[in-house]
Design an enzyme around this catalytic site. Structure first.
Site, PDB file in Angstrom:
ATOM      1  N   CYS B  42       0.820  -1.220   0.000  1.00 44.02           N
ATOM      2  CA  CYS B  42       0.000   0.000   0.000  1.00 44.02           C
ATOM      3  C   CYS B  42       0.851   1.266   0.000  1.00 44.02           C
ATOM      4  O   CYS B  42       0.329   2.372  -0.139  1.00 44.02           O
ATOM      5  CB  CYS B  42      -0.950  -0.003   1.188  1.00 44.02           C
ATOM      6  SG  CYS B  42      -2.039  -1.438   1.201  1.00 44.02           S
ATOM      7  N   PRO B 268      -8.485 -31.308  -0.333  1.00 42.89           N
ATOM      8  CA  PRO B 268      -7.931 -31.520   1.010  1.00 42.89           C
ATOM      9  C   PRO B 268      -6.483 -31.031   1.137  1.00 42.89           C
ATOM     10  O   PRO B 268      -5.708 -31.149   0.189  1.00 42.89           O
ATOM     11  CB  PRO B 268      -7.998 -33.045   1.191  1.00 42.89           C
ATOM     12  CG  PRO B 268      -9.071 -33.490   0.255  1.00 42.89           C
ATOM     13  CD  PRO B 268      -9.043 -32.548  -0.904  1.00 42.89           C
ATOM     14  N   ILE B 270      -5.284 -28.215   1.105  1.00 43.76           N
ATOM     15  CA  ILE B 270      -4.921 -26.963   0.426  1.00 43.76           C
ATOM     16  C   ILE B 270      -5.828 -25.847   0.952  1.00 43.76           C
ATOM     17  O   ILE B 270      -7.053 -25.956   0.888  1.00 43.76           O
ATOM     18  CB  ILE B 270      -5.030 -27.059  -1.100  1.00 43.76           C
ATOM     19  CG1 ILE B 270      -4.178 -28.236  -1.609  1.00 43.76           C
ATOM     20  CG2 ILE B 270      -4.570 -25.747  -1.747  1.00 43.76           C
ATOM     21  CD1 ILE B 270      -4.159 -28.361  -3.125  1.00 43.76           C
ATOM     22  N   GLY B 274      -6.365 -14.332   1.237  1.00 46.14           N
ATOM     23  CA  GLY B 274      -5.988 -13.058   0.626  1.00 46.14           C
ATOM     24  C   GLY B 274      -6.777 -12.707  -0.621  1.00 46.14           C
ATOM     25  O   GLY B 274      -7.903 -13.147  -0.834  1.00 46.14           O
ATOM     26  N   ASP B 275      -6.155 -11.894  -1.461  1.00 46.88           N
ATOM     27  CA  ASP B 275      -6.828 -11.348  -2.636  1.00 46.88           C
ATOM     28  C   ASP B 275      -7.297 -12.435  -3.607  1.00 46.88           C
ATOM     29  O   ASP B 275      -8.180 -12.192  -4.435  1.00 46.88           O
ATOM     30  CB  ASP B 275      -5.886 -10.414  -3.406  1.00 46.88           C
ATOM     31  CG  ASP B 275      -5.537  -9.160  -2.619  1.00 46.88           C
ATOM     32  OD1 ASP B 275      -6.015  -9.022  -1.480  1.00 46.88           O
ATOM     33  OD2 ASP B 275      -4.781  -8.331  -3.160  1.00 46.88           O
ATOM     34  N   TYR B 418     -15.784  13.003  23.147  1.00 41.85           N
ATOM     35  CA  TYR B 418     -16.033  14.373  22.723  1.00 41.85           C
ATOM     36  C   TYR B 418     -15.217  15.386  23.517  1.00 41.85           C
ATOM     37  O   TYR B 418     -15.271  15.438  24.738  1.00 41.85           O
ATOM     38  CB  TYR B 418     -17.526  14.709  22.857  1.00 41.85           C
ATOM     39  CG  TYR B 418     -17.795  16.195  22.767  1.00 41.85           C
ATOM     40  CD1 TYR B 418     -17.379  16.920  21.654  1.00 41.85           C
ATOM     41  CD2 TYR B 418     -18.424  16.880  23.804  1.00 41.85           C
ATOM     42  CE1 TYR B 418     -17.587  18.284  21.572  1.00 41.85           C
ATOM     43  CE2 TYR B 418     -18.646  18.243  23.733  1.00 41.85           C
ATOM     44  CZ  TYR B 418     -18.219  18.940  22.623  1.00 41.85           C
ATOM     45  OH  TYR B 418     -18.420  20.284  22.541  1.00 41.85           O
ATOM     46  N   LYS B 426     -23.088  16.037  19.918  1.00 45.26           N
ATOM     47  CA  LYS B 426     -23.823  15.096  19.073  1.00 45.26           C
ATOM     48  C   LYS B 426     -22.932  14.813  17.881  1.00 45.26           C
ATOM     49  O   LYS B 426     -22.907  15.573  16.905  1.00 45.26           O
ATOM     50  CB  LYS B 426     -25.157  15.701  18.617  1.00 45.26           C
ATOM     51  CG  LYS B 426     -26.108  16.006  19.761  1.00 45.26           C
ATOM     52  CD  LYS B 426     -27.342  16.762  19.270  1.00 45.26           C
ATOM     53  CE  LYS B 426     -28.182  17.207  20.468  1.00 45.26           C
ATOM     54  NZ  LYS B 426     -29.237  18.169  20.112  1.00 45.26           N
TER      55      LYS B 426
END
Lengths: 548, 548
Positions: B42, B268, B270, B274-275, B418, B426
């Site tokens: 990234c 089995p 495996i 991820g992407d 806050y 709010k």
């Protein structure tokens, strides 16, 4: 329907405007003792410090604007001095004329707030407080000719005041009875806040009481004096219940007006909201005083819904709060460790020191987070965070998780927005979840900074897995240094017995503990690593004192 | 136990390191086709732009560091070219020598990721993509002698690239097939992002396809050419499933590797993360491709837990994402309105334009938030936010609320931290809850910007309750101006019939609608007010097109 509201700030005014939106025909009268309604209470310290330059910014609404928009009959400088619940009337004193008069109601809402505690010290009559616009006007007037100030109390308001008085270049002393600043934080979490205050020229007198106030100085309990052209009391607030008590309303165990989850008091047709009432605590289920703006506003709206016949019930409160001080941010939600210990409630504590965003992206700032977890249910009992950017975000996320019943381990599953300038692919909140999951499933044991001395005295061996350079920079007495990357090869060097492993923040030590346990060497992680231990050491350790 | 992992970034490396912590004795081999493992994917656009100055910052780990710390056998430039699930072996090609060899496994984890889509255009062989360190090295090399760049695709990466190419003072054109930037946002929410790009010198070609790439220019579908010394494809990514398919693994409906909630593939022994895999979508429960770092890392850890015999199951995914662009922040979670309409799923939309913190404290920035709500359950279906500081915080809070099953109305009850520099008493998220509660309880009706024209054509009357000055600044055609504070007196002026009320952001209109309804005048709020309507108008309205 005629609704009378006592108090025209936060809860009271939220109730009034919401009620108007729900009921155009209701007669709504708001009595406010002060000269202003709907002012920016939380902005007062920043106006004192000049951050907010224009006093008008504090005045969010006026009686006139509220009249025009919501057809509210807002009467300032009007103090309700008595309630007759049988007759459903209030007696109002017009503070301009001194004349009393009687007003009837169908429903009455008390939003009387809380008033600053002022201890009966010699000279205390000269001390200021900071609750409303008149208060800040007085403070600003006194500051004009002052060179020094004493703030009594290192809570949220005291600390905000200290920062803003420094902005005005006053010599500032903060006097706090406790051994730490910011009581909602645990002592080791409060250390960076104290550091930041001192770094910015605030003189901190912890574990100290004010003995007396003289003309330009104040005397501390040990006899020393500090310069004090201005003295501001910020010890805390106490619910304003005098009116309620006169009317026979039941107070709760904490001294606030007792209300049900629809804000009904013990007397029919009288409701109460805001700082004056007791909330239900989300962790203990017990009564709690939480003098914060968010719940006050929420309750104001809620009571209007109830009066208008809409189903609505107050949720239990986590008391989430945040304060900024000289660029540092400190925030907390739920219970802290001190309180859990005092209540003898089981908990697990987790300390981390993550970065605000990905370390490879410039500007990442380290923060400290503490999570408190119920070992039975894995529920989140509380959280604290101190650092720079992103501290408020992480506490908000955890407070939301608490509200949603997300468990501590499930924090690992939260999908939080990630780009390198905003967080990490494993966000600090995710990391807390990972650690909580490790503890929950017993795949790792951890010990706390305040448990270390006793464990070492019992014969445990402390292994520091940081690099030799880091170790040299700040060793914990008695620790043996075996850097993590050499641990596999050098594990044989470690004497037999229980091991406590530390690194800088706890992450490398986690890998080390996993390794050691699998090699048959019982080991526990010093939670939060050197950084938490060092903060705890400097905190003067009242958590341990509280235990005995 | 011998575990082989294909792919040494994010999911793969999270699996490897977690597995080592859980099992010191396992043999763990990681094959990575590229030259680098655990790099900061990234961060690539920011290294291209010079924000991250040091290339080494991108390289979070090396095979050596991972070997030393976690005893991982990490082999870079090693491509797994075949899997024999029966024999439990993989065939690996050493990309340095070209020599293939076979490695056995007990458990295999595929973390093959996703690869950028490159359309088969004339000249596309010269187009770059941005997926790994080699890619960014190529981009940086080309930029050195380039004066112009074309980015194809205005998604997250395309936009980050555009910003960073501008940082290098290139002439930048972004070509996007859709009529808007950032497909995860609805069109009216994407408008400020497009504005910000244009304000910073990015040429945006929306609703446009690239026709061909020539030596120093690129030709758009209408025949125009734009300067294009560099061309980068950022259309999107496609799961890398070639290896999985060769091995007979079942793919899902979206083209990713199908896995169960313990990341098991159809074969089995495996696993996949991820992407490359399909996640389960939290809103629809259906399969989804969510190529983001957070879920990839989470799954990597989870698959290690599963292989080590610990109970762990993947949660459904909300696809929370954020992007920064020239100081603007855009973030989203869950479904958007376009998708809900396309799926014919009922929803309510709420638009607000709150400030990042209390308006009376300096520096507050306005943001836009959109919340999508299930009208049956009041559940949160999705959220989008665009603005300055605090956008990521609000989306994180809403994503956490979604994870915890907090309903839209219950957002009103969240206690968020806050102080005036961090939020409002709010908070924007509370306000969304208040509005959701109003809609849920039918105490107010709202109409959307894209419904307005049809309603006006049906004879509804548009009433603008802003001040005369605001109205003059930007009236909506056909609207009558009656400022809110005069509405009670002037309601008689309004012609009989259905009223649609608007103000700047929707708040005053809410008060007006409440008033009008109680006076017997059916009225609805133009959701999000003038600001949302104006953004929708400028967005070229594909939401409406999608409806028909």
């Amino acid at each position: 329907m005629k609704v009378v509201i006592v108090g025209g700030v936060a809860g009271g005014m939220s109730a009034a405007t919401r009620l108007r939106r729900l009921d155009e025909l209701a007669e709504i009268i708001v009595f406010e003792r002060g000269a202003h309604v709907s002012f920016a209470n939380c902005g007062l310290p920043y106006y004192a410090g000049g951050v907010i330059e224009d006093r008008d910014e504090l005045l969010l609404q006026t009686p006139e604007s509220l009249g025009a928009r919501f057809r509210l009959d807002v009467r300032v400088r009007s103090q309700v001095v008595a309630i007759d619940p049988g007759a459903r009337t209030v007696t109002v004193e017009d503070l301009e004329t001194g004349d009393p008069y009687v007003e009837s109601y169908d429903e009455l809402i008390l939003s009387t707030g809380a008033s600053p505690v002022v201890p009966p010290l010699p000279g205390a009559d000269r001390a200021l407080t900071l609750r409303d616009v008149e208060d800040v006007d007085r403070l600003v007037a006194e500051m004009a000719s002052a060179r020094s100030a004493v703030v009594v109390g290192a809570g949220f308001i005291g600390i905000e005041l200290a920062e803003n008085l420094r902005r005005r270049e006053l010599d500032v002393t903060v006097v706090e009875l406790a051994d730490q600043v910011l009581a909602p934080l645990d002592p080791e979490m409060a250390v960076p806040v104290a550091d930041r205050l001192r770094e910015n020229g605030v003189r901190l007198e912890l574990g100290t009481e004010l003995a007396r106030i003289d003309e330009t100085t104040a005397e501390l309990d040990g006899g020393r004096t500090v310069p004090a052209d201005v003295v501001v009391m910020a010890i805390g607030v106490r619910p304003e219940t005098a009116l309620a008590e006169m009317a026979g309303l039941v107070s709760g165990e904490r001294g606030g007006i007792a209300v049900d989850d629809q804000m009904r008091t013990s007397v029919p047709h009288i409701f109460a909201v805001g700082d004056a009432v007791e909330k239900r605590d989300v962790v203990g289920g017990n009564a709690a005083l939480i003098p914060l703006a968010n719940p006050a506003n929420r309750q104001g709206r809620l009571v209007a819904d109830v009066i208008a016949g809409r189903p609505a019930r107050a949720k239990a409160s986590s008391g989430t709060a945040v304060v900024g001080v000289f660029g540092l941010i400190a925030a907390a939600a739920g219970w802290n460790e001190k309180r859990l210990r005092a209540a003898d409630r089981p908990y697990r504590a987790i300390h981390t020191h993550p970065h605000s965003h990905a370390g490879y992206y410039p500007g990442a700032q380290q923060m400290s987070i503490k999570l408190l977890v119920d070992p039975e249910t894995d529920g989140i009992l509380g959280a604290q965070a101190v650092g720079g950017e992103g501290v408020d975000k992480r506490i908000d996320v955890i407070a939301t998780a608490m509200a949603g019943g997300v468990t501590a381990s499930e924090l690992a599953d939260l999908e939080l927005a990630y780009a390198p300038q905003f967080g990490s692919a494993k966000d600090p909140v995710n990391m807390l979840g990972y650690i909580a999951d490790n503890l929950r499933t017993d795949s790792i044991r951890a010990v706390q900074w305040h448990e270390l001395d006793a464990l070492l005295a019992d014969g445990a061996l402390l292994v520091d897995v940081r690099t030799a350079d880091e170790f040299a920079d700040g060793p914990i007495p008695g620790a043996v240094n075996v850097p993590l990357d050499e641990l596999r090869e050098r594990v044989g060097e470690l004497p037999v017995g229980d091991l406590i492993v530390l690194c800088q923040v706890g992450q490398r030590a986690h890998a080390a503990v996993c390794l050691l346990e699998q090699l048959g060497r019982p080991a526990a992680n010093l939670d939060g690593g050197y950084q938490t231990w060092d903060a705890g050491r400097r905190a003067n350790a009242p958590i341990v004192v509280a235990r005995s």
